[in-house]
Design a protein around this motif. Structure first.
Motif, PDB file in Angstrom:
ATOM      1  N   LEU A 180       0.838  -1.215   0.000  1.00 52.20           N
ATOM      2  CA  LEU A 180       0.000   0.000   0.000  1.00 52.20           C
ATOM      3  C   LEU A 180       0.865   1.254   0.000  1.00 52.20           C
ATOM      4  O   LEU A 180       0.560   2.228  -0.679  1.00 52.20           O
ATOM      5  CB  LEU A 180      -0.917   0.002   1.228  1.00 52.20           C
ATOM      6  CG  LEU A 180      -2.216  -0.780   1.127  1.00 52.20           C
ATOM      7  CD1 LEU A 180      -2.991  -0.692   2.435  1.00 52.20           C
ATOM      8  CD2 LEU A 180      -3.083  -0.245  -0.017  1.00 52.20           C
ATOM      9  N   ASN A 181       1.950   1.227   0.765  1.00 55.45           N
ATOM     10  CA  ASN A 181       2.838   2.401   0.816  1.00 55.45           C
ATOM     11  C   ASN A 181       3.399   2.728  -0.566  1.00 55.45           C
ATOM     12  O   ASN A 181       3.443   3.881  -0.980  1.00 55.45           O
ATOM     13  CB  ASN A 181       3.996   2.145   1.786  1.00 55.45           C
ATOM     14  CG  ASN A 181       3.564   2.268   3.235  1.00 55.45           C
ATOM     15  OD1 ASN A 181       2.715   3.085   3.556  1.00 55.45           O
ATOM     16  ND2 ASN A 181       4.137   1.457   4.093  1.00 55.45           N
ATOM     17  N   ARG A 182       3.837   1.685  -1.272  1.00 51.86           N
ATOM     18  CA  ARG A 182       4.459   1.894  -2.578  1.00 51.86           C
ATOM     19  C   ARG A 182       3.432   2.435  -3.586  1.00 51.86           C
ATOM     20  O   ARG A 182       3.667   3.416  -4.269  1.00 51.86           O
ATOM     21  CB  ARG A 182       5.074   0.582  -3.074  1.00 51.86           C
ATOM     22  CG  ARG A 182       6.001   0.755  -4.263  1.00 51.86           C
ATOM     23  CD  ARG A 182       6.854  -0.484  -4.509  1.00 51.86           C
ATOM     24  NE  ARG A 182       6.099  -1.712  -4.634  1.00 51.86           N
ATOM     25  CZ  ARG A 182       6.127  -2.721  -3.780  1.00 51.86           C
ATOM     26  NH1 ARG A 182       6.900  -2.665  -2.714  1.00 51.86           N
ATOM     27  NH2 ARG A 182       5.411  -3.818  -3.972  1.00 51.86           N
ATOM     28  N   TRP A 183       2.249   1.789  -3.628  1.00 55.65           N
ATOM     29  CA  TRP A 183       1.269   2.181  -4.642  1.00 55.65           C
ATOM     30  C   TRP A 183       0.535   3.464  -4.292  1.00 55.65           C
ATOM     31  O   TRP A 183       0.242   4.274  -5.178  1.00 55.65           O
ATOM     32  CB  TRP A 183       0.287   1.030  -4.921  1.00 55.65           C
ATOM     33  CG  TRP A 183       0.857   0.168  -5.997  1.00 55.65           C
ATOM     34  CD1 TRP A 183       1.505  -1.016  -5.829  1.00 55.65           C
ATOM     35  CD2 TRP A 183       0.900   0.470  -7.395  1.00 55.65           C
ATOM     36  NE1 TRP A 183       1.944  -1.485  -7.039  1.00 55.65           N
ATOM     37  CE2 TRP A 183       1.589  -0.593  -8.023  1.00 55.65           C
ATOM     38  CE3 TRP A 183       0.437   1.511  -8.173  1.00 55.65           C
ATOM     39  CZ2 TRP A 183       1.824  -0.634  -9.397  1.00 55.65           C
ATOM     40  CZ3 TRP A 183       0.668   1.481  -9.549  1.00 55.65           C
ATOM     41  CH2 TRP A 183       1.353   0.412 -10.141  1.00 55.65           C
ATOM     42  N   PHE A 184       0.261   3.669  -3.013  1.00 56.24           N
ATOM     43  CA  PHE A 184      -0.378   4.934  -2.652  1.00 56.24           C
ATOM     44  C   PHE A 184       0.602   6.082  -2.905  1.00 56.24           C
ATOM     45  O   PHE A 184       0.216   7.168  -3.335  1.00 56.24           O
ATOM     46  CB  PHE A 184      -0.835   4.933  -1.189  1.00 56.24           C
ATOM     47  CG  PHE A 184      -1.844   6.007  -0.892  1.00 56.24           C
ATOM     48  CD1 PHE A 184      -3.179   5.832  -1.192  1.00 56.24           C
ATOM     49  CD2 PHE A 184      -1.450   7.223  -0.339  1.00 56.24           C
ATOM     50  CE1 PHE A 184      -4.117   6.833  -0.951  1.00 56.24           C
ATOM     51  CE2 PHE A 184      -2.380   8.227  -0.082  1.00 56.24           C
ATOM     52  CZ  PHE A 184      -3.714   8.029  -0.387  1.00 56.24           C
ATOM     53  N   GLY A 185       1.891   5.825  -2.667  1.00 61.52           N
ATOM     54  CA  GLY A 185       2.914   6.837  -2.958  1.00 61.52           C
ATOM     55  C   GLY A 185       2.920   7.205  -4.426  1.00 61.52           C
ATOM     56  O   GLY A 185       2.982   8.387  -4.787  1.00 61.52           O
ATOM     57  N   ARG A 186       2.834   6.216  -5.292  1.00 64.26           N
ATOM     58  CA  ARG A 186       2.799   6.488  -6.744  1.00 64.26           C
ATOM     59  C   ARG A 186       1.567   7.305  -7.120  1.00 64.26           C
ATOM     60  O   ARG A 186       1.630   8.180  -7.978  1.00 64.26           O
ATOM     61  CB  ARG A 186       2.804   5.159  -7.515  1.00 64.26           C
ATOM     62  CG  ARG A 186       4.157   4.467  -7.488  1.00 64.26           C
ATOM     63  CD  ARG A 186       4.035   3.037  -7.954  1.00 64.26           C
ATOM     64  NE  ARG A 186       5.343   2.379  -8.015  1.00 64.26           N
ATOM     65  CZ  ARG A 186       5.506   1.065  -8.026  1.00 64.26           C
ATOM     66  NH1 ARG A 186       4.466   0.264  -7.972  1.00 64.26           N
ATOM     67  NH2 ARG A 186       6.720   0.551  -8.082  1.00 64.26           N
ATOM     68  N   LEU A 187       0.432   6.987  -6.479  1.00 67.40           N
ATOM     69  CA  LEU A 187      -0.816   7.710  -6.779  1.00 67.40           C
ATOM     70  C   LEU A 187      -0.899   9.045  -6.032  1.00 67.40           C
ATOM     71  O   LEU A 187      -1.874   9.778  -6.169  1.00 67.40           O
ATOM     72  CB  LEU A 187      -2.013   6.834  -6.407  1.00 67.40           C
ATOM     73  CG  LEU A 187      -2.153   5.553  -7.231  1.00 67.40           C
ATOM     74  CD1 LEU A 187      -3.192   4.628  -6.605  1.00 67.40           C
ATOM     75  CD2 LEU A 187      -2.545   5.874  -8.668  1.00 67.40           C
ATOM     76  N   TRP A 188       0.108   9.305  -5.235  1.00 68.61           N
ATOM     77  CA  TRP A 188       0.142  10.520  -4.422  1.00 68.61           C
ATOM     78  C   TRP A 188       0.889  11.630  -5.173  1.00 68.61           C
ATOM     79  O   TRP A 188       0.420  12.747  -5.298  1.00 68.61           O
ATOM     80  CB  TRP A 188       0.860  10.209  -3.110  1.00 68.61           C
ATOM     81  CG  TRP A 188       0.569  11.098  -1.951  1.00 68.61           C
ATOM     82  CD1 TRP A 188       0.165  12.406  -1.985  1.00 68.61           C
ATOM     83  CD2 TRP A 188       0.646  10.736  -0.579  1.00 68.61           C
ATOM     84  NE1 TRP A 188       0.006  12.879  -0.705  1.00 68.61           N
ATOM     85  CE2 TRP A 188       0.295  11.881   0.181  1.00 68.61           C
ATOM     86  CE3 TRP A 188       0.984   9.565   0.106  1.00 68.61           C
ATOM     87  CZ2 TRP A 188       0.278  11.870   1.581  1.00 68.61           C
ATOM     88  CZ3 TRP A 188       0.971   9.573   1.490  1.00 68.61           C
ATOM     89  CH2 TRP A 188       0.614  10.708   2.212  1.00 68.61           C
ATOM     90  N   THR A 189       2.094  11.294  -5.644  1.00 67.92           N
ATOM     91  CA  THR A 189       2.972  12.343  -6.178  1.00 67.92           C
ATOM     92  C   THR A 189       2.739  12.647  -7.662  1.00 67.92           C
ATOM     93  O   THR A 189       3.196  13.681  -8.133  1.00 67.92           O
ATOM     94  CB  THR A 189       4.447  11.947  -6.006  1.00 67.92           C
ATOM     95  OG1 THR A 189       4.641  10.670  -6.620  1.00 67.92           O
ATOM     96  CG2 THR A 189       4.833  11.883  -4.551  1.00 67.92           C
TER      97      THR A 189
END
Lengths: 55, 320
Positions: free
Chosen positions: B95-104
């Motif tokens: 979740l950290n990796r994919w939410f990060g991608r969808l964040w920045t």
């Protein structure tokens, strides 16, 4: 009862405080449908000037 | 708790989604930002609803929207995702990796690139010659011109540094190209809907976010500062103690504390600040009563206005 009300107010304050800028952005953008794009632009310019002056 | 490590009972709760309950605010903030973009796109594509009657009113709508979208994207990536890069908000790595991608992506960055710049370069080399995320500075520590840094750093200088780092290091090359491909796939979505709209309500806000919000933030947080030494332990960053600024900006004003204790959760920084207050006063840390925005206003001005930034908050003056 009073402490419960205070806790709710405190949490609501934190929520609106931390989400203030994106909520303001939505108000500016969606608000254009109510008061027109010129008012949105004017309020944005005033808000930026106020932030630069005091925040 | 102000230490960076999670306590044992917290770490083993398998049902826990978030690392810290306060991190719901980070997720809500990001989703409101995405909703703001969606509203702007929809109104641009339905001009009558937005009161757009001709080219001038369209320009007014686009300008107002781009300015506020840039403002919130700068905070969303430069402050909100920034906290995630130090203390991932989810208990799950996936979740950290994919939410990060969808964040920045809604701030014009691949998350891996931003983390690399901030954690590997900026935090590890603060104010040294290797910290190329900061403005160029002379031997006495004086930063280059404020406007020059704002207009040349993102994406120009950054791209050159990242290209050099990622192509020369075998370990980073593959990952960086993979992350760039994911970013481009996500970032291009508005261009598929309407290319003109994407230029003005997507790319333009990202430029505003990076040049005026993130770059100015980096500048004011370390302008006039010196690298950390035993003699000057808290002079590497300026501390911004405005309550309103810190409430609305995830406590990023407590910047000296953040650099010295990067694993402390953003919601615990005010408490840490209170604990370290006497040390900050004794160490003659630069503390100002306002936030980044007013600091940027001061540092963007002439010499007389810049002197205003050097003034110390009266509550943080050493009595000696």
């Amino acid at each position: 009862m009073e402490s419960l009300a205070r806790a709710i107010l405190s949490r609501a304050g934190l929520f609106f405080g931390r989400s203030f800028f994106p909520l303001f952005a939505i108000a500016i953008i969606v608000g254009a449908a109510l008061w027109g794009p010129w008012v949105s632009l004017g309020v944005t310019v005033v808000a930026i000037a106020a932030a630069l002056r005091s925040l | 708790m102000i230490s960076g490590s999670r306590s044992a009972p917290e770490a083993v709760r398998p049902w826990r989604v978030l690392s810290n309950p306060q991190d719901w605010h980070c997720i809500i903030f990001h989703f409101i930002c995405l909703a703001a973009y969606a509203c702007a796109f929809w109104l641009y594509l339905h001009p009558k609803v937005a009161g757009i009657t001709g080219p001038w009113s369209r320009i007014a709508f686009v300008l107002a929207s781009a300015l506020v979208l840039g403002w919130i994207s700068g905070i969303d990536v430069g402050v909100n995702f920034h906290n995630h890069s130090h203390r991932p908000i989810f208990a799950s790595q996936f979740l950290n990796r994919w939410f990060g991608r969808l964040w920045t992506f809604s701030g014009g960055w691949p998350s891996f690139f931003w983390e690399y710049c901030h954690v590997t370069i900026h935090h590890a080399n603060l104010l040294s010659a290797d910290d190329w995320t900061l403005p160029k500075h002379s031997a006495d520590g004086k930063f280059e011109n404020f406007q020059r840094y704002l207009f040349t750093h993102w994406p120009w200088r950054l791209s050159i540094h990242l290209w050099k780092d990622f192509t020369t290091r075998q370990s980073l090359r593959r990952r960086s190209f993979q992350e760039l491909a994911i970013f481009l796939a996500l970032w291009s979505i508005p261009f598929w809907i309407d290319p003109v709209m994407a230029v003005f309500l997507w790319a333009l806000p990202h430029w505003i976010a990076n040049a005026f919000v993130m770059n100015s933030g980096m500048y004011v947080q370390h302008a006039g500062c010196v690298p950390k030494t035993a003699a000057k332990p808290v002079s590497h960053s300026t501390v911004f103690v405005s309550n309103l600024f810190n409430l609305t900006m995830f406590n990023i004003g407590f910047h000296s504390e953040h650099h010295d204790h990067p694993r402390v959760h953003w919601s615990e920084l005010p408490e840490l600040h209170q604990r370290l207050k006497l040390d900050l006063i004794a160490g003659e840390a630069h503390v100002v009563p306002y936030g980044n925005y007013h600091a940027a206003f001061l540092l963007a001005g002439d010499e007389a206005r810049q002197k205003g930034f050097a003034e110390q908050d009266s509550r943080y003056k050493s009595s000696q």
